[in-house]
Design a protein around this motif. Structure first.
Motif, PDB file in Angstrom:
ATOM      1  N   ILE A   1       0.813  -1.216   0.000  1.00  0.00           N
ATOM      2  CA  ILE A   1       0.000   0.000   0.000  1.00  0.00           C
ATOM      3  C   ILE A   1       0.849   1.269   0.000  1.00  0.00           C
ATOM      4  CG2 ILE A   1      -1.927  -1.173   1.100  1.00  0.00           C
ATOM      5  CD1 ILE A   1      -1.174   0.310   3.698  1.00  0.00           C
ATOM      6  N   GLN A   2       2.161   1.115  -0.165  1.00  0.00           N
ATOM      7  CA  GLN A   2       3.009   2.291  -0.355  1.00  0.00           C
ATOM      8  C   GLN A   2       2.854   2.858  -1.767  1.00  0.00           C
ATOM      9  OE1 GLN A   2       7.047   1.206   0.572  1.00  0.00           O
ATOM     10  NE2 GLN A   2       6.553   0.540   2.645  1.00  0.00           N
ATOM     11  N   THR A   3       2.238   2.096  -2.663  1.00  0.00           N
ATOM     12  CA  THR A   3       2.109   2.544  -4.039  1.00  0.00           C
ATOM     13  C   THR A   3       0.647   2.586  -4.471  1.00  0.00           C
ATOM     14  OG1 THR A   3       2.856   2.141  -6.307  1.00  0.00           O
ATOM     15  CG2 THR A   3       2.293   0.220  -5.001  1.00  0.00           C
ATOM     16  N   ASP A   4       0.369   3.417  -5.464  1.00  0.00           N
ATOM     17  CA  ASP A   4      -0.993   3.549  -5.983  1.00  0.00           C
ATOM     18  C   ASP A   4      -1.377   2.332  -6.806  1.00  0.00           C
ATOM     19  OD1 ASP A   4      -1.201   6.076  -4.848  1.00  0.00           O
ATOM     20  OD2 ASP A   4      -0.516   7.102  -6.665  1.00  0.00           O
ATOM     21  N   LEU A   5      -2.671   2.045  -6.834  1.00  0.00           N
ATOM     22  CA  LEU A   5      -3.191   0.994  -7.697  1.00  0.00           C
ATOM     23  C   LEU A   5      -3.399   1.585  -9.084  1.00  0.00           C
ATOM     24  CD1 LEU A   5      -4.259  -1.919  -7.948  1.00  0.00           C
ATOM     25  CD2 LEU A   5      -6.539  -0.993  -7.463  1.00  0.00           C
TER      26      LEU A   5
ATOM     27  N   THR B   1     -10.877   0.334 -10.044  1.00  0.00           N
ATOM     28  CA  THR B   1     -11.397  -0.769  -9.230  1.00  0.00           C
ATOM     29  C   THR B   1     -12.241  -0.247  -8.081  1.00  0.00           C
ATOM     30  OG1 THR B   1      -9.465  -2.140  -9.763  1.00  0.00           O
ATOM     31  CG2 THR B   1     -10.769  -2.787  -7.850  1.00  0.00           C
ATOM     32  N   TRP B   2     -13.443  -0.805  -7.958  1.00  0.00           N
ATOM     33  CA  TRP B   2     -14.352  -0.459  -6.862  1.00  0.00           C
ATOM     34  C   TRP B   2     -14.503  -1.673  -5.961  1.00  0.00           C
ATOM     35  CZ3 TRP B   2     -17.093   4.281  -6.314  1.00  0.00           C
ATOM     36  CH2 TRP B   2     -16.805   5.223  -7.318  1.00  0.00           C
ATOM     37  N   ILE B   3     -14.590  -1.428  -4.662  1.00  0.00           N
ATOM     38  CA  ILE B   3     -14.650  -2.520  -3.695  1.00  0.00           C
ATOM     39  C   ILE B   3     -15.860  -2.370  -2.788  1.00  0.00           C
ATOM     40  CG2 ILE B   3     -12.185  -3.032  -3.661  1.00  0.00           C
ATOM     41  CD1 ILE B   3     -12.010  -1.250  -1.136  1.00  0.00           C
ATOM     42  N   CYS B   4     -16.323  -3.513  -2.310  1.00  0.00           N
ATOM     43  CA  CYS B   4     -17.410  -3.547  -1.335  1.00  0.00           C
ATOM     44  C   CYS B   4     -16.829  -3.990   0.007  1.00  0.00           C
ATOM     45  CB  CYS B   4     -18.494  -4.515  -1.798  1.00  0.00           C
ATOM     46  SG  CYS B   4     -19.963  -4.516  -0.740  1.00  0.00           S
ATOM     47  N   LEU B   5     -16.977  -3.138   1.009  1.00  0.00           N
ATOM     48  CA  LEU B   5     -16.493  -3.489   2.347  1.00  0.00           C
ATOM     49  C   LEU B   5     -17.482  -4.444   3.014  1.00  0.00           C
ATOM     50  CD1 LEU B   5     -15.435   0.051   3.656  1.00  0.00           C
ATOM     51  CD2 LEU B   5     -14.065  -1.606   2.395  1.00  0.00           C
ATOM     52  N   PRO B   6     -16.996  -5.395   3.807  1.00  0.00           N
ATOM     53  CA  PRO B   6     -17.915  -6.288   4.522  1.00  0.00           C
ATOM     54  C   PRO B   6     -18.713  -5.503   5.554  1.00  0.00           C
ATOM     55  CG  PRO B   6     -15.673  -6.586   5.307  1.00  0.00           C
ATOM     56  CD  PRO B   6     -15.585  -5.695   4.106  1.00  0.00           C
ATOM     57  N   PRO B   7     -19.885  -5.983   5.943  1.00  0.00           N
ATOM     58  CA  PRO B   7     -20.748  -5.239   6.876  1.00  0.00           C
ATOM     59  C   PRO B   7     -20.047  -4.782   8.150  1.00  0.00           C
ATOM     60  CG  PRO B   7     -21.948  -7.090   5.952  1.00  0.00           C
ATOM     61  CD  PRO B   7     -20.525  -7.236   5.479  1.00  0.00           C
TER      62      PRO B   7
ATOM     63  N   ALA C   1      -2.441  -0.318  -3.866  1.00  0.00           N
ATOM     64  CA  ALA C   1      -2.236  -1.703  -4.300  1.00  0.00           C
ATOM     65  C   ALA C   1      -2.331  -2.652  -3.107  1.00  0.00           C
ATOM     66  CB  ALA C   1      -0.882  -1.835  -4.993  1.00  0.00           C
ATOM     67  N   LEU C   2      -3.553  -2.944  -2.706  1.00  0.00           N
ATOM     68  CA  LEU C   2      -3.782  -3.761  -1.512  1.00  0.00           C
ATOM     69  C   LEU C   2      -3.364  -5.216  -1.751  1.00  0.00           C
ATOM     70  CD1 LEU C   2      -4.944  -3.663   1.367  1.00  0.00           C
ATOM     71  CD2 LEU C   2      -7.167  -4.271   0.392  1.00  0.00           C
ATOM     72  N   TYR C   3      -2.936  -5.855  -0.677  1.00  0.00           N
ATOM     73  CA  TYR C   3      -2.510  -7.249  -0.720  1.00  0.00           C
ATOM     74  C   TYR C   3      -3.547  -8.127  -1.409  1.00  0.00           C
ATOM     75  CZ  TYR C   3      -0.926  -4.844   3.475  1.00  0.00           C
ATOM     76  OH  TYR C   3      -0.500  -3.896   4.361  1.00  0.00           O
ATOM     77  N   ARG C   4      -3.053  -9.051  -2.231  1.00  0.00           N
ATOM     78  CA  ARG C   4      -3.814 -10.063  -2.951  1.00  0.00           C
ATOM     79  C   ARG C   4      -4.520  -9.531  -4.196  1.00  0.00           C
ATOM     80  NH1 ARG C   4      -1.305 -13.933  -2.827  1.00  0.00           N
ATOM     81  NH2 ARG C   4      -3.054 -15.054  -3.775  1.00  0.00           N
ATOM     82  N   HIS C   5      -4.401  -8.242  -4.486  1.00  0.00           N
ATOM     83  CA  HIS C   5      -4.835  -7.804  -5.813  1.00  0.00           C
ATOM     84  C   HIS C   5      -3.868  -8.439  -6.807  1.00  0.00           C
ATOM     85  CE1 HIS C   5      -5.322  -5.341  -9.383  1.00  0.00           C
ATOM     86  NE2 HIS C   5      -6.485  -4.940  -8.897  1.00  0.00           N
TER      87      HIS C   5
ATOM     88  N   TYR D   1       3.022  -3.590  -9.233  1.00  0.00           N
ATOM     89  CA  TYR D   1       3.020  -2.138  -9.034  1.00  0.00           C
ATOM     90  C   TYR D   1       3.987  -1.746  -7.922  1.00  0.00           C
ATOM     91  CZ  TYR D   1      -1.183  -2.189 -11.933  1.00  0.00           C
ATOM     92  OH  TYR D   1      -2.067  -2.353 -12.967  1.00  0.00           O
ATOM     93  N   TRP D   2       3.999  -2.543  -6.847  1.00  0.00           N
ATOM     94  CA  TRP D   2       4.922  -2.213  -5.757  1.00  0.00           C
ATOM     95  C   TRP D   2       6.364  -2.435  -6.176  1.00  0.00           C
ATOM     96  CZ3 TRP D   2       8.637  -4.665  -2.825  1.00  0.00           C
ATOM     97  CH2 TRP D   2       9.118  -3.904  -1.743  1.00  0.00           C
ATOM     98  N   GLU D   3       6.618  -3.487  -6.938  1.00  0.00           N
ATOM     99  CA  GLU D   3       7.979  -3.772  -7.377  1.00  0.00           C
ATOM    100  C   GLU D   3       8.538  -2.609  -8.202  1.00  0.00           C
ATOM    101  OE1 GLU D   3       9.254  -6.918 -10.469  1.00  0.00           O
ATOM    102  OE2 GLU D   3       9.316  -7.947  -8.532  1.00  0.00           O
ATOM    103  N   ARG D   4       7.725  -2.067  -9.083  1.00  0.00           N
ATOM    104  CA  ARG D   4       8.162  -0.924  -9.883  1.00  0.00           C
ATOM    105  C   ARG D   4       8.426   0.292  -8.987  1.00  0.00           C
ATOM    106  NH1 ARG D   4       3.809  -1.137 -14.890  1.00  0.00           N
ATOM    107  NH2 ARG D   4       4.656  -2.969 -15.975  1.00  0.00           N
ATOM    108  N   HIS D   5       7.508   0.522  -8.063  1.00  0.00           N
ATOM    109  CA  HIS D   5       7.635   1.635  -7.122  1.00  0.00           C
ATOM    110  C   HIS D   5       8.927   1.489  -6.310  1.00  0.00           C
ATOM    111  CE1 HIS D   5       6.428   4.214  -3.673  1.00  0.00           C
ATOM    112  NE2 HIS D   5       6.849   3.227  -2.931  1.00  0.00           N
TER     113      HIS D   5
END
Length: 213
Positions: free
Chosen positions: A128-132, A137-143, A164-168, A174-178
């Motif tokens: 998450i140090q780098t942008d996605l 991408t849109w996400i749904c948070l659990p209740p 760039a959240l884990y498991r995307h 993206y992080w490797e490039r960053h």
């Protein structure tokens, strides 16, 4: 979660990601609205889900040992991503280049040379140090992770994923490039392609391996 320590660990992770602005809660929309907008404009959008997990680290130790603790983690559900038409999402499939076992042995050897040493450091919440980048991408948070004021207002509330959240599927790339961009600025030179994620600093004669699982 019935265990208060486990719940506290997961809540801490959710709060940390919010503070890091991994997603944008200032704009909340229904899934139907975002999908219809993509269809109307003829653009591709991805839709995914987040979920929290919790593990007990060093569970074999005594209960009062400070090294025994709960660890919460929130991840992107990479095997459940669709586009606006409920079709399976297609990713760039760039892939990241992991360091090899041979590279780790070479680092150990270099550190064992006279007047040399080995050092290990962790990069907290590396991805998450780098942008996605790539497809929006849109996400749904659990209740359990939704703000209280959302209750009763939305059926499937969607927010835009910004980091760039884990498991995307493409987060590692993206992080490797960053990471490589910043490592090079520090004077590190990448080794040939057969030694991925390995660098050498000619001024300090230091061998560096970068690995994120």
């Amino acid at each position: 979660i019935s265990d208060p320590l486990a719940k506290a660990a997961v809540d801490k992770e959710w709060n940390t990601l919010r503070q890091q602005k991994v997603w944008d809660e200032t704009v909340v929309r229904e899934w139907d609205d975002v999908a219809q907008e993509a269809l109307d404009k003829g653009v591709e959008k991805h839709f995914g889900w987040l979920f929290g997990i919790c593990v007990e680290k060093n569970s074999e130790l005594k209960p009062d040992d400070p090294l025994r603790k709960m660890k919460g983690r929130v991840v992107f559900q990479g095997n459940r991503v669709t586009n606006q038409s409920w079709e399976v999402a297609i990713f760039q499939d760039l892939g990241s280049s992991l360091a090899t076992m041979e590279a780790s042995r070479a680092a150990d050897m270099w550190g064992c040379c006279p007047n040399h040493d080995c050092m290990l450091a962790d990069s907290p919440q590396a991805y998450i140090q780098t942008d996605l980048l790539g497809t929006e991408t849109w996400i749904c948070l659990p209740p359990e992770a939704r703000p209280a004021h959302w209750k009763g207002e939305y059926r499937f509330p969607e927010v835009k994923l910004k980091k760039a959240l884990y498991r995307h599927p493409d987060a590692g790339t993206y992080w490797e490039r960053h990471c490589e961009e910043r490592v090079k600025k520090g004077g590190w030179e990448p080794l040939p392609p057969e030694w991925p994620s390995c660098y050498f600093h000619m001024k300090f004669l230091t061998f560096l391996i970068i690995y994120v699982d």
